[in-house]
Motif scaffolding. Structure first.
Motif, PDB file in Angstrom:
ATOM      1  N   VAL A 174       0.929  -1.295   0.175  1.00 27.34           N
ATOM      2  CA  VAL A 174      -0.097  -0.039   0.162  1.00 27.34           C
ATOM      3  C   VAL A 174       0.960   1.249   0.080  1.00 27.34           C
ATOM      4  O   VAL A 174       1.831   1.306   0.748  1.00 27.34           O
ATOM      5  CB  VAL A 174      -0.990  -0.074   1.171  1.00 27.34           C
ATOM      6  N   SER A 212      -6.494  -2.017  -5.730  1.00 30.73           N
ATOM      7  CA  SER A 212      -7.407  -1.372  -4.813  1.00 30.73           C
ATOM      8  C   SER A 212      -8.341  -0.403  -5.798  1.00 30.73           C
ATOM      9  O   SER A 212      -8.081  -0.242  -7.032  1.00 30.73           O
ATOM     10  CB  SER A 212      -6.459  -0.542  -3.778  1.00 30.73           C
ATOM     11  N   SER A 215     -11.236   5.061  -4.536  1.00 26.98           N
ATOM     12  CA  SER A 215     -11.767   5.674  -3.548  1.00 26.98           C
ATOM     13  C   SER A 215     -10.877   5.440  -2.254  1.00 26.98           C
ATOM     14  O   SER A 215     -10.906   6.345  -1.313  1.00 26.98           O
ATOM     15  CB  SER A 215     -13.209   5.061  -3.232  1.00 26.98           C
ATOM     16  N   SER A 216      -9.794   4.692  -2.222  1.00 26.52           N
ATOM     17  CA  SER A 216      -9.031   4.630  -0.969  1.00 26.52           C
ATOM     18  C   SER A 216      -8.140   5.729  -0.734  1.00 26.52           C
ATOM     19  O   SER A 216      -7.826   6.033   0.351  1.00 26.52           O
ATOM     20  CB  SER A 216      -8.265   3.183  -0.929  1.00 26.52           C
ATOM     21  N   ASP A 218      -5.303   5.807  -1.673  1.00 25.58           N
ATOM     22  CA  ASP A 218      -3.883   5.389  -1.651  1.00 25.58           C
ATOM     23  C   ASP A 218      -3.745   4.473  -2.882  1.00 25.58           C
ATOM     24  O   ASP A 218      -4.764   4.262  -3.518  1.00 25.58           O
ATOM     25  CB  ASP A 218      -3.518   4.468  -0.401  1.00 25.58           C
ATOM     26  N   ARG A 220      -2.443   0.882  -4.166  1.00 26.22           N
ATOM     27  CA  ARG A 220      -1.855  -0.737  -3.635  1.00 26.22           C
ATOM     28  C   ARG A 220      -1.497  -1.599  -4.901  1.00 26.22           C
ATOM     29  O   ARG A 220      -2.284  -1.641  -6.000  1.00 26.22           O
ATOM     30  CB  ARG A 220      -3.118  -1.305  -3.031  1.00 26.22           C
ATOM     31  N   SER A 291     -12.962  -4.081  -6.298  1.00 26.56           N
ATOM     32  CA  SER A 291     -13.224  -2.992  -5.258  1.00 26.56           C
ATOM     33  C   SER A 291     -14.166  -2.122  -5.562  1.00 26.56           C
ATOM     34  O   SER A 291     -14.654  -1.625  -4.765  1.00 26.56           O
ATOM     35  CB  SER A 291     -11.860  -2.714  -5.057  1.00 26.56           C
ATOM     36  N   ASP A 295     -17.581  -1.144  -3.897  1.00 23.99           N
ATOM     37  CA  ASP A 295     -17.843   0.235  -3.015  1.00 23.99           C
ATOM     38  C   ASP A 295     -18.997   1.163  -3.671  1.00 23.99           C
ATOM     39  O   ASP A 295     -19.427   1.863  -2.953  1.00 23.99           O
ATOM     40  CB  ASP A 295     -16.313   1.167  -3.304  1.00 23.99           C
TER      41      ASP A 295
END
Length: 407
Positions: A174, A212, A215-216, A218, A220, A291, A295
């Motif tokens: 991450v 990933s 929306s995170s 970050d 990954r 993901s 989400d």
């Protein structure tokens, strides 16, 4: 569009050039790297060069582009060039580098074909090259603008916030910004480049899909270490330089050089049913897509197919099941070559992936990622089940030989 004169010369000479294209591209790279060793050391994938994959991919792209000027198919041209442009943008390729390629490519053409390269023939192929190059330069300029960066200025430093084991031979990282600000967003399915400095001083670059959701905030990536292994032709594929370096040396708190995300394997902006097919570490762009779909509580029909050697080899195995469970109309089918002590059950089979009993709704968009032979086999099966070729989208890890495959 090629001029009428150039088109007829290309038509007449394409068989000869096509027959020699592997020799031409091999000599081209040798000449270019002799004049610019920094390109082999710091930009190009040395593993692909040593195995001949990059030469074959370049040969296929040139031959396919030339053929498509004779029998125009703009959709196929766009497919081939979009893939190349995104890869170039992820490497930070700049317009001036096309002049370097031109010089050494045409020296190689002249050396391999000899007296057959008359002034008229050279002019026609020069026109073809610059048609392809200028189209790519324009496409890459658009990608850089969309990313909000200057041409080639795609690199940034990120810090590893978390390292997690995803299978026996795969880890995920991450990545966060150095100052804690959210990293730029991306489209599910895209990838970024990672550049590492190896012990011999070379900076080698590889692309890794973002596994990933955007929306995170970050990024990954998931990296599978690659040991030396035999190939079907009896040769030995070398161990992965960058993947093994990352697997063995990168941990929480380490800083990596990465690029802005690029890539054209992205979800279509419609409500058509989805079929996501992957094998091995090809699951990573599918994880990013799933993901995002979970989400956003996507209501459409989604089928997920994954093939792997064994459950222990399946990176993100538990997470995949969780994401499918979160989607109301999603179903999952998994094939493992070796189930071990487990027994086949609903959605879990032993052997190689087989679409024979899979129902595919009309208008389904299919996304493919995995080893090239796996994807080509899946593509043939999909076409046999009536899936339109334009609805089959794919990502190739490494040189793209798919582009030269028959439409």
């Amino acid at each position: 569009m090629l001029s009428a004169t150039a088109t007829e010369i290309i038509r007449a000479t394409l068989p000869a050039v096509g027959a020699a294209i592997d020799d031409i591209t091999t000599l081209f790279y040798r000449k270019m790297f002799a004049a610019h060793p920094e390109l082999e050391r710091d930009l190009f994938n040395r593993g692909n060069q040593n195995q001949g994959g990059q030469q074959k991919a370049l040969a296929g792209a040139i031959a396919a582009f030339a053929a498509l000027q004779l029998e125009p198919d703009q959709e196929r041209v766009d497919l081939i060039l979009s893939r190349i442009a995104n890869k170039h943008a992820s490497l930070g390729v700049e317009p001036a580098q096309y002049q370097i390629v031109h010089k050494h490519l045409f020296e190689a053409i002249a050396e391999v074909l000899g007296d057959a390269v008359t002034a008229e023939v050279a002019a026609a192929w020069d026109e073809l090259y610059w048609l392809m190059a200028e189209t790519l330069i324009s496409m890459e300029a658009g990608l850089y603008r969309s990313a909000g960066v200057e041409a080639g200025d795609v690199w940034r430093k990120v810090v590893v916030r978390e390292r997690r084991q995803e299978s026996a031979d795969a880890v995920s990282f991450v990545l966060t910004s150095l100052d804690g600000a959210p990293l730029p967003s991306f489209s599910p399915g895209q990838y970024l480049s990672v550049g590492v400095h190896l012990e011999d001083g070379a900076r080698q670059i590889r692309q890794y899909s973002l596994s990933s959701a955007p929306s995170s905030g970050d990024w990954r990536i998931t990296v599978k270490r690659v040991d030396a292994h035999p190939l079907p032709d009896g040769a030995i594929a070398p161990a992965g330089e960058v993947s093994n370096f990352l697997y063995r040396n990168v941990f929480e708190g380490d800083v990596l050089d990465v690029t802005t995300p690029f890539g054209d394997l992205v979800l279509q902006d419609d409500d058509a049913p989805l079929l996501l097919i992957s094998a091995g570490i090809g699951c990573t762009p599918m994880m990013g897509m799933l993901s995002h779909l979970a989400d956003t509580a996507d209501p459409r029909s989604i089928s997920v197919i994954h093939a792997d050697r064994a459950p222990a080899s399946h990176a993100h195995r538990a997470e995949l099941a969780e994401l499918v469970d979160r989607l109301p109309l999603a179903v999952m089918h998994r094939w493992y070559e070796d189930l071990g002590a487990r027994r086949p059950e609903n959605g879990l089979r032993e052997g190689r992936a087989d679409l024979a009993e899979i129902t595919i709704a009309e208008g389904t968009h299919v996304y493919l990622c995995g080893p090239l032979p796996f994807m080509l086999g899946m593509r043939e099966a999909l076409l046999g089940k009536g899936v339109a070729a334009q609805n089959i989208h794919y990502e190739v890890f490494g040189p793209d030989s798919w582009a030269a495959a028959p439409a």
